[in-house]
Motif scaffolding. Structure first.
Motif, PDB file in Angstrom:
ATOM      1  N   GLU A  63     -10.698   1.133  -4.864  1.00 13.36           N
ATOM      2  CA  GLU A  63     -10.615  -0.130  -5.590  1.00 13.36           C
ATOM      3  C   GLU A  63      -9.152  -0.523  -5.796  1.00 13.36           C
ATOM      4  O   GLU A  63      -8.778  -1.689  -5.658  1.00 13.36           O
ATOM      5  N   GLU A  64      -8.320   0.483  -6.076  1.00 12.53           N
ATOM      6  CA  GLU A  64      -6.904   0.216  -6.334  1.00 12.53           C
ATOM      7  C   GLU A  64      -6.239  -0.446  -5.119  1.00 12.53           C
ATOM      8  O   GLU A  64      -5.538  -1.452  -5.233  1.00 12.53           O
ATOM      9  N   ALA A  65      -6.484   0.139  -3.944  1.00  9.91           N
ATOM     10  CA  ALA A  65      -5.854  -0.397  -2.738  1.00  9.91           C
ATOM     11  C   ALA A  65      -6.391  -1.784  -2.417  1.00  9.91           C
ATOM     12  O   ALA A  65      -5.653  -2.675  -1.982  1.00  9.91           O
ATOM     13  N   GLN A  66      -7.678  -1.996  -2.645  1.00 10.80           N
ATOM     14  CA  GLN A  66      -8.258  -3.286  -2.315  1.00 10.80           C
ATOM     15  C   GLN A  66      -7.854  -4.370  -3.328  1.00 10.80           C
ATOM     16  O   GLN A  66      -7.875  -5.552  -3.009  1.00 10.80           O
ATOM     17  N   THR A  67      -7.472  -3.937  -4.543  1.00 16.30           N
ATOM     18  CA  THR A  67      -6.922  -4.909  -5.505  1.00 16.30           C
ATOM     19  C   THR A  67      -5.597  -5.459  -4.981  1.00 16.30           C
ATOM     20  O   THR A  67      -5.299  -6.653  -5.113  1.00 16.30           O
ATOM     21  N   ILE A  68      -4.791  -4.573  -4.365  1.00 12.95           N
ATOM     22  CA  ILE A  68      -3.527  -5.020  -3.775  1.00 12.95           C
ATOM     23  C   ILE A  68      -3.798  -6.061  -2.695  1.00 12.95           C
ATOM     24  O   ILE A  68      -3.099  -7.069  -2.572  1.00 12.95           O
ATOM     25  N   VAL A  69      -4.861  -5.836  -1.901  1.00 15.23           N
ATOM     26  CA  VAL A  69      -5.240  -6.780  -0.851  1.00 15.23           C
ATOM     27  C   VAL A  69      -5.428  -8.166  -1.448  1.00 15.23           C
ATOM     28  O   VAL A  69      -4.860  -9.159  -0.980  1.00 15.23           O
ATOM     29  N   ALA A  70      -6.201  -8.229  -2.548  1.00 15.10           N
ATOM     30  CA  ALA A  70      -6.476  -9.523  -3.173  1.00 15.10           C
ATOM     31  C   ALA A  70      -5.210 -10.124  -3.764  1.00 15.10           C
ATOM     32  O   ALA A  70      -4.972 -11.327  -3.653  1.00 15.10           O
ATOM     33  N   ASP A  71      -4.370  -9.270  -4.376  1.00 20.19           N
ATOM     34  CA  ASP A  71      -3.136  -9.775  -4.987  1.00 20.19           C
ATOM     35  C   ASP A  71      -2.233 -10.451  -3.965  1.00 20.19           C
ATOM     36  O   ASP A  71      -1.478 -11.360  -4.286  1.00 20.19           O
ATOM     37  N   LEU A  72      -2.261  -9.987  -2.717  1.00 20.84           N
ATOM     38  CA  LEU A  72      -1.347 -10.522  -1.709  1.00 20.84           C
ATOM     39  C   LEU A  72      -1.952 -11.710  -0.967  1.00 20.84           C
ATOM     40  O   LEU A  72      -1.392 -12.184   0.007  1.00 20.84           O
ATOM     41  N   GLY A  73      -3.107 -12.200  -1.409  1.00 17.67           N
ATOM     42  CA  GLY A  73      -3.679 -13.374  -0.777  1.00 17.67           C
ATOM     43  C   GLY A  73      -4.595 -13.067   0.393  1.00 17.67           C
ATOM     44  O   GLY A  73      -5.064 -13.965   1.072  1.00 17.67           O
ATOM     45  N   PHE A  74      -4.866 -11.792   0.634  1.00 19.13           N
ATOM     46  CA  PHE A  74      -5.834 -11.441   1.661  1.00 19.13           C
ATOM     47  C   PHE A  74      -7.203 -11.256   1.011  1.00 19.13           C
ATOM     48  O   PHE A  74      -7.340 -11.363  -0.211  1.00 19.13           O
ATOM     49  N   VAL A  75      -8.200 -10.957   1.815  1.00 20.80           N
ATOM     50  CA  VAL A  75      -9.554 -10.828   1.286  1.00 20.80           C
ATOM     51  C   VAL A  75      -9.981  -9.366   1.364  1.00 20.80           C
ATOM     52  O   VAL A  75      -9.922  -8.767   2.443  1.00 20.80           O
ATOM     53  N   TRP A 131       0.836  -1.206   0.000  1.00 21.46           N
ATOM     54  CA  TRP A 131       0.000   0.000   0.000  1.00 21.46           C
ATOM     55  C   TRP A 131       0.860   1.240   0.000  1.00 21.46           C
ATOM     56  O   TRP A 131       0.667   2.165  -0.783  1.00 21.46           O
ATOM     57  N   ALA A 132       1.845   1.263   0.927  1.00 23.09           N
ATOM     58  CA  ALA A 132       2.668   2.459   1.085  1.00 23.09           C
ATOM     59  C   ALA A 132       3.428   2.765  -0.203  1.00 23.09           C
ATOM     60  O   ALA A 132       3.505   3.911  -0.641  1.00 23.09           O
ATOM     61  N   GLU A 133       3.959   1.711  -0.853  1.00 26.09           N
ATOM     62  CA  GLU A 133       4.723   1.939  -2.082  1.00 26.09           C
ATOM     63  C   GLU A 133       3.841   2.540  -3.173  1.00 26.09           C
ATOM     64  O   GLU A 133       4.209   3.512  -3.828  1.00 26.09           O
ATOM     65  N   ARG A 134       2.634   1.941  -3.359  1.00 28.10           N
ATOM     66  CA  ARG A 134       1.738   2.454  -4.395  1.00 28.10           C
ATOM     67  C   ARG A 134       1.315   3.891  -4.079  1.00 28.10           C
ATOM     68  O   ARG A 134       1.295   4.751  -4.956  1.00 28.10           O
ATOM     69  N   TYR A 135       1.016   4.148  -2.817  1.00 22.46           N
ATOM     70  CA  TYR A 135       0.545   5.483  -2.448  1.00 22.46           C
ATOM     71  C   TYR A 135       1.641   6.521  -2.642  1.00 22.46           C
ATOM     72  O   TYR A 135       1.371   7.645  -3.060  1.00 22.46           O
ATOM     73  N   GLN A 136       2.893   6.124  -2.361  1.00 27.48           N
ATOM     74  CA  GLN A 136       3.989   7.078  -2.538  1.00 27.48           C
ATOM     75  C   GLN A 136       4.225   7.376  -4.016  1.00 27.48           C
ATOM     76  O   GLN A 136       4.704   8.438  -4.371  1.00 27.48           O
ATOM     77  N   ASP A 137       3.869   6.401  -4.905  1.00 27.94           N
ATOM     78  CA  ASP A 137       3.946   6.692  -6.335  1.00 27.94           C
ATOM     79  C   ASP A 137       2.908   7.728  -6.731  1.00 27.94           C
ATOM     80  O   ASP A 137       3.143   8.569  -7.598  1.00 27.94           O
ATOM     81  N   LEU A 138       1.734   7.647  -6.101  1.00 27.40           N
ATOM     82  CA  LEU A 138       0.663   8.589  -6.428  1.00 27.40           C
ATOM     83  C   LEU A 138       0.922   9.960  -5.826  1.00 27.40           C
ATOM     84  O   LEU A 138       0.660  10.972  -6.437  1.00 27.40           O
ATOM     85  N   ARG A 139       1.423   9.961  -4.603  1.00 27.79           N
ATOM     86  CA  ARG A 139       1.612  11.226  -3.888  1.00 27.79           C
ATOM     87  C   ARG A 139       3.093  11.392  -3.553  1.00 27.79           C
ATOM     88  O   ARG A 139       3.586  10.823  -2.594  1.00 27.79           O
TER      89      ARG A 139
END
Lengths: 299, 298
Positions: free
Chosen positions: A279-291, A53-61
């Motif tokens: 949606e973007e952040a929650q896609t990461i959740v699914a990608d990492l095997g969480f729900v 999450w932190a990595e993606r968010y730092q790319d955005l901001r």
């Protein structure tokens, strides 16, 4: 000599004007924005998720820097109460004593459910056991069953592996599996349960030891280990953990993952939390095997 | 000029004096702090609970006996590894090895002492524990034995370094006299050199044991951390939880001022007292022997 002095003064003036340029209001805001740090600490289960999450968010901001550390849910909440972090990740709900302590410090911890997680029960791939009921798991971990042949396996001693007591996963496993979710049940882990300080320790021991049984967040289990199917209390349907079975509620050992803040979040921290439900952040959740969670669970 | 010198002298003497006393001050402060944070436990936890055999702090079971026994058994195991190998290596380096071998061996052993304990712990998890399980047919390799072997390896450089210095400082005339009386090389080492260097060798052993009992990271990684009461040497082959690993694993999580927090400091206090006893015993033995040696020589 005079020329040199002149040059120095000129240089000085140039620097001064440059400095004045840099201090226009917008740029100053951007500059101070550079210095916005969010400290995020807690659950080892959530560390990879929080990092992604932190990595993606730092790319955005570009103006936000987020530092993520693990250590366990209790460690994160303790840090939140001691005011050394902005966000505490926790794989268990905050305890009443911890809320009391926060109130004594003059803050109110606010809870956000940011994802869900299934706890997978793992064994060595050569272990012939494929499925266990919740009661059998409870008996194994409380020490009533200590040989694999009692649950349909080979004649081998059972080596129980668990996380340390500061892990939210440990507390959750105690309540839901050992005590079968009954609040008056006082079953404890068998004393010879190995308490390993990290998820990696458990995975490594299970990978090379056919006697071992362990548990860990589904997002952490590598493919070369065997994940057991588990049947709920009073049920004979064995269910393997997956996003579908967690969302439909059929897999019995699944839980919410939390982020806590001290008081209502404001400013950059609030923006970050809002983004976590996108949606973007929650896609990461699914990608990492969480729900993923469907909508923001604001209290 | 002369005044400057005496002033410099004055300052330097005071500085040295202050640094000498500071050690005492620090130890006293640390002990005071441990007492202040640890003693409330005696009021908060019933003695029957504190000296029971179950450690499960999140449910208010504060039995510290398994932790004490865990630390002791791992340390005893480590001493059984470190003493023969350490003293043996020291004897080899000081007495037997040719000059070139000694010049390679000593720095190498000291290099081993500089190895970070977390690296050894990592090796323990990856190599030692799995092989111990297969070799000895144990349920798991994460046992007190794995901890003992690694702690032994950690203490050996300390033992070797100090013991070798002690053996080296035994006057050459002792050995010459023994050899002249017709003693063999082994008899010279065992009956003359080693007894003459006894106090230094004992100090070396005690320093090594002190290093082992206080070590944290390695034992946390390889001993399995199960708080089971160790009752005999057979417990070497099962998992144990040491005092140091308990403090390291749980201190990060506790709310300061809670019962659990005080109990962890109480464990720290016990650990401090144990190493104090080890050190005092060692130095009293060393001092007594020195007096006897002086009597004999005079």
């Amino acid at each position: 000599m005079k020329k040199q002095l002149f040059a120095t003064i000129l240089l000085f003036l140039m620097l001064l004007s440059l400095n004045a340029c840099a201090d226009t209001p917008a740029q100053a805001a951007a500059k101070s924005g550079d210095a916005v740090y969010i400290e995020n600490k807690g659950s080892d289960t959530m560390v990879n998720l929080a990092l992604a999450w932190a990595e993606r968010y730092q790319d955005l901001r570009q103006d936000v820097r987020i530092s993520v550390t693990g250590g366990g849910s209790g460690t994160g909440i303790a840090a939140l109460l001691n005011n050394t972090v902005d966000l505490a990740n926790a794989s268990r709900q905050i305890k009443n004593e911890e809320i009391d302590k926060a109130r004594a410090n003059g803050t109110e911890p606010i809870e956000f459910v940011v994802a869900r997680d299934a706890i997978a029960v793992i064994v060595h791939p050569d272990n012939p056991v494929n499925a266990l009921t919740l009661e059998q798991l409870s008996d194994i971990y409380s020490g009533k069953i200590s040989n694999w042949n009692e649950v349909g396996g080979e004649d081998r001693p059972i080596v129980r592996l668990s996380r340390e007591t500061n892990s939210g996963t440990h507390v959750y496993f105690l309540e839901v599996v050992l005590r079968l979710g009954q609040s008056d049940n006082k079953t404890l882990f068998a004393q010879n349960t190995l308490l390993l300080p990290s998820s990696e320790g458990i995975i490594h021991e299970v990978r090379q030891n056919p006697n071992a049984i362990g548990y860990d967040g589904l997002g952490y289990v590598p493919h070369d280990l065997k994940v057991l199917a588990v049947a709920d209390v009073n049920s004979s349907v064995y269910v393997r953990p997956s996003i579908e079975t967690v969302n439909t509620g059929t897999y019995p050992i699944a839980r919410d993952l939390y982020i806590y803040t001290a008081g209502q979040p404001t400013g950059v921290v609030k923006e970050y939390l809002d983004w976590l439900f996108s949606e973007e952040a929650q896609t990461i959740v699914a990608d990492l095997g969480f729900v993923p969670v469907d909508k923001p669970h604001y209290p | 000029m002369e005044k400057d010198l005496s002033l410099g002298e004055f300052i330097i003497t005071r500085l040295i004096k202050a640094s000498g006393y500071s050690a005492i001050v620090f130890v006293t402060l640390i002990f005071y702090f441990l007492l202040r944070e640890g003693l409330p436990t005696l009021g908060e936890v019933e003695l029957g609970n504190l000296f029971s055999t179950r450690w499960y702090p999140i449910e208010s079971y504060y039995g510290i006996l398994p932790l004490i026994s865990g630390s002791l058994i791992v340390t005893i195991g480590a001493a059984m590894v470190a003493i023969p190998f350490g003293v043996g290596t020291a004897i080899f380096i000081a007495e037997i090895a040719p000059r070139w071998a000694r010049e390679i061996l000593k720095p190498l052993v000291e290099l081993l002492g500089g190895l970070p304990s977390v690296v050894l712990g990592f090796l323990g998890i990856l190599v030692l524990a799995p092989n111990l399980r297969i070799l000895l047919d144990l349920p798991t390799g994460l046992t007190a034995l794995a901890g003992s072997l690694l702690l032994g390896a950690i203490s050996i450089p300390t033992v070797v370094s100090v013991a070798e210095d002690a053996l080296d400082s035994v006057p050459r005339s002792y050995r010459d006299a023994a050899l002249a009386l017709g003693a063999t090389r082994w008899q010279t080492i065992w009956r003359v050199t080693l007894p003459a260097a006894r106090s230094g060798v004992l100090t070396a052993i005690m320093l090594g044991v002190g290093r082992a009992i206080g070590e944290t990271m390695t034992v946390m990684m390889v001993t399995g951390n199960a708080p089971v009461l160790a009752t005999s040497l057979a417990s070497l082959f099962s998992p144990v939880r040491t005092m140091t690993a308990t403090i390291a694993a749980e201190m990060g999580e506790v709310a300061s001022g809670s019962v659990h927090y005080h109990t962890l400091f109480f464990i720290g206090m016990v650990l401090f007292i144990i190493s104090l006893i080890v050190n005092v015993t060692a130095s009293s033995v060393v001092f007594r022997q020195k007096k006897r040696a002086e009597r004999v020589l005079s």
